[in-house]
Design an enzyme around this catalytic site. Structure first.
Site, short mmCIF file in Angstrom:
data_model
loop_
_atom_site.label_atom_id
_atom_site.label_comp_id
_atom_site.label_asym_id
_atom_site.label_seq_id
_atom_site.Cartn_x
_atom_site.Cartn_y
_atom_site.Cartn_z
N GLY A 1 -48.83 -43.90 41.43
CA GLY A 1 -48.43 -42.71 42.14
C GLY A 1 -48.00 -41.65 41.14
N TYR A 2 -48.25 -40.41 41.49
CA TYR A 2 -47.90 -39.31 40.58
C TYR A 2 -46.54 -38.73 40.97
CZ TYR A 2 -52.49 -39.76 38.68
OH TYR A 2 -53.61 -40.27 38.05
N LEU A 3 -45.66 -38.66 39.98
CA LEU A 3 -44.34 -38.05 40.18
C LEU A 3 -44.42 -36.55 40.00
CD1 LEU A 3 -42.17 -40.63 38.23
CD2 LEU A 3 -41.95 -40.08 40.65
#
Lengths: 142, 142
Positions: free
Chosen positions: B28-30
């Protein structure tokens, strides 16, 4: 410190109690998203840390800090161009804890803030700022 | 792996050589900024990693990977909502190295990519994709 509960204030005047420690801080932001994620590189004294915060508003934010090497710091630092700050952190006793007084330099010269961390939102709310604390700026962007 | 030099392709058809390893990846991209910084949480097999990439375009990007605990992963994961993917990574021998074939699931189901990492831009440019590689997508967003 996964959950960071803190309140932050400006200073009221020039006087504050003597610090028990003073450390230079150099930091830069790698990313800051609209939904409240901040990714920050920080060198404090000689320690390099990558910090990730998430959550907006109020006293509480989730914070994860990961140690990085000098080499990793140097590799990522260029990406913080335009989003850097330098400050000196003075640790000052307040009641039975320490307040962190940050004296900013360079572009933010003149800005001085003080923050206090708490073990719970209840203690945060119950905190009575001493006289040398000024206006509260909890939740404001650095 | 501070400097990541890689080329990435779609697959050409359904056939590929046998994998020597297969691992599930959840990521997942923060944060992803306009100037090319990406901050990504990834669980591969049972390892949790925070990865920071900077630099756009071409073969080369700076990449720093920091191990995080399951607890730190869980604290940060909510901030990746809406920017997650699940894929299975197959490590497939190509010449004297390994190619990583990623078979995406969920929203990206049907997407299959293959990437190869190189020790230098020269070797990256000299690489001749085998028949089972399809169109090159180096530099495209995941």
């Amino acid at each position: 410190m996964p959950l960071e509960i803190e309140r932050k204030f400006l200073l009221n005047g020039d006087l504050l109690p003597a610090a028990v420690a003073t450390e230079p801080i150099e930091q830069g932001y790698l990313a800051a998203t609209e939904d409240g994620v901040e990714v920050r590189l920080r060198r404090i004294a000689s320690q390099c840390v990558l910090g990730i915060k998430r959550g907006e508003g109020g006293f509480s934010r989730v914070e994860v800090e990961l140690p990085v090497t000098e080499t990793q710091f140097a590799e990522l630092w260029p990406a913080t161009a335009g989003a850097r700050l330098v400050k000196t952190r003075h640790s000052v006793p307040v009641y039975d804890t320490l307040a962190y007084v940050d004296v900013y330099a360079q572009e933010l010269s003149g800005l001085r803030t003080v923050e206090v961390e708490f073990p719970s939102e209840e203690t945060a709310r119950a905190f009575t700022p001493p006289d040398w604390f000024g206006a509260e700026i909890t939740g404001a962007k650095e």
